[in-house]
Design a protein around this motif. Structure first.
Motif, PDB file in Angstrom:
ATOM      1  N   SER A  32       0.840  -1.188   0.000  1.00  0.00           N
ATOM      2  CA  SER A  32       0.000   0.000   0.000  1.00  0.00           C
ATOM      3  C   SER A  32       0.878   1.242   0.000  1.00  0.00           C
ATOM      4  N   PRO A  33       0.345   2.351  -0.514  1.00  0.00           N
ATOM      5  CA  PRO A  33       1.140   3.569  -0.580  1.00  0.00           C
ATOM      6  C   PRO A  33       1.703   3.994   0.770  1.00  0.00           C
ATOM      7  N   LYS A  34       0.998   3.707   1.872  1.00  0.00           N
ATOM      8  CA  LYS A  34       1.526   4.109   3.173  1.00  0.00           C
ATOM      9  C   LYS A  34       2.779   3.318   3.557  1.00  0.00           C
ATOM     10  N   ASP A  35       2.977   2.143   2.940  1.00  0.00           N
ATOM     11  CA  ASP A  35       4.168   1.347   3.208  1.00  0.00           C
ATOM     12  C   ASP A  35       5.311   1.670   2.241  1.00  0.00           C
ATOM     13  N   ALA A  36       5.021   2.464   1.222  1.00  0.00           N
ATOM     14  CA  ALA A  36       6.022   2.781   0.207  1.00  0.00           C
ATOM     15  C   ALA A  36       7.045   3.749   0.777  1.00  0.00           C
ATOM     16  N   PRO A  37       8.272   3.709   0.268  1.00  0.00           N
ATOM     17  CA  PRO A  37       9.311   4.581   0.779  1.00  0.00           C
ATOM     18  C   PRO A  37       9.050   6.060   0.515  1.00  0.00           C
ATOM     19  N   GLU A  38       8.207   6.372  -0.449  1.00  0.00           N
ATOM     20  CA  GLU A  38       7.844   7.756  -0.694  1.00  0.00           C
ATOM     21  C   GLU A  38       6.336   7.842  -0.807  1.00  0.00           C
ATOM     22  N   PRO A  39       5.791   9.037  -0.530  1.00  0.00           N
ATOM     23  CA  PRO A  39       4.328   9.139  -0.560  1.00  0.00           C
ATOM     24  C   PRO A  39       3.783   8.904  -1.962  1.00  0.00           C
ATOM     25  N   ALA A  40       2.633   8.291  -2.014  1.00  0.00           N
ATOM     26  CA  ALA A  40       1.987   8.033  -3.302  1.00  0.00           C
ATOM     27  C   ALA A  40       1.495   9.350  -3.875  1.00  0.00           C
ATOM     28  N   PRO A  41       1.702   9.542  -5.168  1.00  0.00           N
ATOM     29  CA  PRO A  41       1.195  10.762  -5.800  1.00  0.00           C
ATOM     30  C   PRO A  41      -0.332  10.742  -5.828  1.00  0.00           C
ATOM     31  N   GLY A  42      -0.928  11.911  -5.713  1.00  0.00           N
ATOM     32  CA  GLY A  42      -2.374  12.031  -5.792  1.00  0.00           C
ATOM     33  C   GLY A  42      -2.846  12.057  -7.229  1.00  0.00           C
ATOM     34  N   VAL A  43      -4.152  12.042  -7.401  1.00  0.00           N
ATOM     35  CA  VAL A  43      -4.750  12.020  -8.740  1.00  0.00           C
ATOM     36  C   VAL A  43      -4.265  13.209  -9.564  1.00  0.00           C
ATOM     37  N   ALA A  44      -4.240  14.415  -8.988  1.00  0.00           N
ATOM     38  CA  ALA A  44      -3.826  15.608  -9.739  1.00  0.00           C
ATOM     39  C   ALA A  44      -2.381  15.475 -10.220  1.00  0.00           C
TER      40      ALA A  44
END
Length: 171
Positions: A10-22
């Motif tokens: 999941s994005p919260k486990d990723a080393p960098e924040p997940a980009p948003g839709v925009a």
């Protein structure tokens, strides 16, 4: 057909924040080719292989234009399942005209999932990160660039990084 589950950290486990839709939509507006042919597919695919090898990433890479596979590579550690994931993610881009990660992100932002909302066969379609449209000025989406083997956000980011480098060199 049964597929092993691609790493969908999941994005919260990723080393960098997940980009948003925009931000994902901005990537698609920015990462546009003036032209895209066989030589571009080879050069971009080779760049992706180089980036993946530097990271010892166990990925498979696929580039297509107008339904024709122009580039494919399977690096050490990748498996036939990665090719199945490539096909499933590529079909999402072909159907929706947007990056597979963006299609999933749009639905997550609405509080649902691709599997719940699309009514498409999950053995044929997966809105997981890693497939990005080949967009040509004046022509729109004419193909796909897909990576499979890492967590979905990292698959997506690897494609975006390669596109950014390649298009900067073309500019």
């Amino acid at each position: 057909m049964t597929h092993t589950h691609e790493n969908t950290t999941s994005p919260k486990d990723a080393p960098e924040p997940a980009p948003g839709v925009a931000e994902l939509e901005a990537q698609e507006r920015r990462l546009v080719f003036r032209r895209f042919g066989h030589d571009d597919a080879w050069a971009l695919g080779s760049l992706l292989v180089e980036l993946a090898r530097e990271r010892q990433a166990p990925v498979a890479i696929d580039i297509r234009r107008a339904g024709q596979q122009l580039f494919h590579a399977a690096l050490p550690g990748s498996t036939p399942d990665n090719d199945a994931w490539i096909d499933r993610k590529r079909r999402v881009v072909e159907r929706y005209g947007s990056a597979s990660y963006l299609v999933g992100a749009r639905l997550r932002a609405k509080g649902t999932t691709f599997e719940e909302s699309s009514r498409l066969d999950p053995d044929r379609y997966a809105a997981h990160g890693g497939s990005f449209p080949v967009i040509v000025e004046g022509a729109g989406v004419i193909g796909t660039i897909t990576v499979s083997g890492l967590p979905q956000l990292q698959d997506h980011l690897l494609v975006v990084e390669a596109l950014e480098h390649y298009l900067a060199d073309q500019g």
